[in-house]
Design a protein around this motif. Structure first.
Motif: not given
Length: 448
Positions: A127-132, A141-148, A192-198
């Motif tokens: 979560l810290d990495k997603i915030s950064e 980077v954000c999309r890869k972390l959210v998918v994981k 990335v917005l779609k991944e976060i929303l999902s």
């Protein structure tokens, strides 16, 4: 002949003795599970052995149930646990697996190697990495972390609880808002917005603060954009998120109603359903829009009426399930607060029969909405003749008898008052309708 019979009896006795001796032998070699392989709580063979800070090994499912019950001590030693994070005991697991393989001839199946659940430390680090990444607007980077994160969440219910308990919803909302702020749009940003929303839909329900931040103007515009022109998945996720926002914060309804295209998108989602959850979410959002205290409420209702929402709701009610019926009736009740909405309902030939049919057939809430809508349609409006046709039609489909039955079985005070007034209005028109004389059927043969 007697000797033959004696030989047969002797053979039968010999076979019985063989069977008995076989059973005794089987009982003698009956398999016993070693005590060190049994969970001290369930006394069953451990499938996922974990060790606590007290040094005692338990099966993961049993000890997690113990901890979730609010207990903070070791069941065996009764000492307070320094850490509530169980650690996989790989040595015991391998020993159990080897023992299962050695005894497979006795019907013992080898326990599979369990997936190690995600720990709170790993969740916080992710979560810290997603915030950064959100603050730096690093989309890749954000999309890869959210998918994981989504993959781990879907892996087990335990992982999902771990993510939710560590504030994942708030972090995702902040990231969604960060990427929504810029007006420029491109495929990578939408992705990335779609991944976060999902991922956000997996964290529902959100906390109060997270819902408020998700309802920011920029985030609402992005969600309405997905609702309007996104793929099926993003439209579904947007509907779920919007339902979460408007259900808890009435102030967000005004901001949502002012966004161009939102009414048409919600209407389309009901008319061309993706799945029951998306349809119900759209109905809930529409309900809040048509029942809010927004200054432009009448304009919102008028727009929905012109799109044909009244006819769509009536058609939906014909064979809808309980939950959908309640939501559709709630929307119809809100629309009938306006004269334009009532006229559209009166002009629909199925509206009154469907409303009468739903009385006492679905749920108390559905009955409450049905009575309210019928009462609004029967009551005279600007013209004293408005409710006359509805009253006649309601009498023909049995509304008088159903409302009387409702008053007998009991209902809420508000519903009781409306039902009483409706019965009085119907009673005034009963004599005007042509009645059938029972003598007309005197020659009709009965089927019994």
């Amino acid at each position: 002949m007697i000797s033959t019979w004696r030989r047969r009896m002797a053979a039968r006795r010999a076979r019985k003795l063989e069977l008995r001796s076989g059973d005794e032998a089987y009982e003698e070699v009956e398999l016993t599970v070693p005590s060190e392989f049994k969970c001290p709580i369930s006394l069953d063979l451990m499938k996922d052995p974990v060790i606590l800070s007290s040094g005692i090994t338990y099966d993961r499912g049993s000890i997690e149930t113990w901890i979730e019950a609010g207990k903070r001590t070791c069941p065996i030693t009764n000492r307070t646990l320094e850490s509530l994070e169980p650690v996989p005991n790989h040595m015991i697991r391998r020993m159990i697996q080897d023992w299962c393989v050695e005894n497979r001839s006795h019907g013992i199946e080898r326990i599979p190697t369990p997936r190690i659940p995600v720990s709170s430390m790993e969740v916080v680090e992710m979560l810290d990495k997603i915030s950064e990444a959100g603050q730096a607007k690093d989309q890749s980077v954000c999309r890869k972390l959210v998918v994981k994160m989504k993959a781990l969440t879907k892996e087990s219910e335990r992982n999902k609880k771990c993510f939710k308990s560590n504030g994942t919803g708030s972090v995702l909302v902040a990231a969604f808002g960060a990427f929504s702020e810029t007006s420029s749009a491109d495929e990578e940003k939408d992705a990335v917005l779609k991944e976060i929303l999902s991922a956000l839909t997996l964290m529902l329900p959100l906390g109060v603060e997270a819902k408020s931040r998700l309802g920011s103007p920029s985030s609402l515009r992005r969600m309405v954009g997905f609702l309007t022109s996104g793929d099926l998945s993003s439209r579904w996720n947007s509907a779920l998120a919007l339902r979460e926002i408007v259900s808890s914060d009435k102030r967000k309804i005004e901001a949502l109603a002012e966004i161009e295209g939102v009414s048409e998108s919600l209407f389309k989602l009901v008319k061309e359903p993706i799945c029951p959850a998306a349809t119900k979410s759209s109905l809930i959002v529409i309900y809040h829009m048509v029942t809010s205290s927004h200054p432009a409420k009448d304009a919102i209702i008028s727009r929905f009426v012109q799109m044909g929402l009244v006819s769509l709701l009536v058609e939906t009610l014909v064979d809808a399930d309980r939950s959908t019926s309640e939501k559709a009736l709630g929307v119809l009740n809100g629309i009938c607060d306006s004269e334009e909405g009532k006229e559209a309902a009166r002009d629909n030939s199925l509206a009154v029969p469907v409303l009468v049919k739903k009385l006492l057939r679905v749920s108390d809430l559905a009955t409450e909405f049905s009575v309210s809508v019928l009462w609004k349609l029967m009551a005279p409006g600007e013209s004293s003749e408005d409710g006359g046709g509805v009253l006649a039609e309601a009498l023909l489909v049995g509304a008088f008898q159903k409302l009387l039955l409702l008053l007998q079985v009991g209902c809420g005070e508000s519903t009781k008052e409306k039902a009483t007034q409706a019965v009085k209005l119907l009673n005034l028109h009963r004599e005007r309708l042509e009645c059938i004389d029972s003598q007309d059927f005197k020659d009709l043969k009965r089927p019994f």
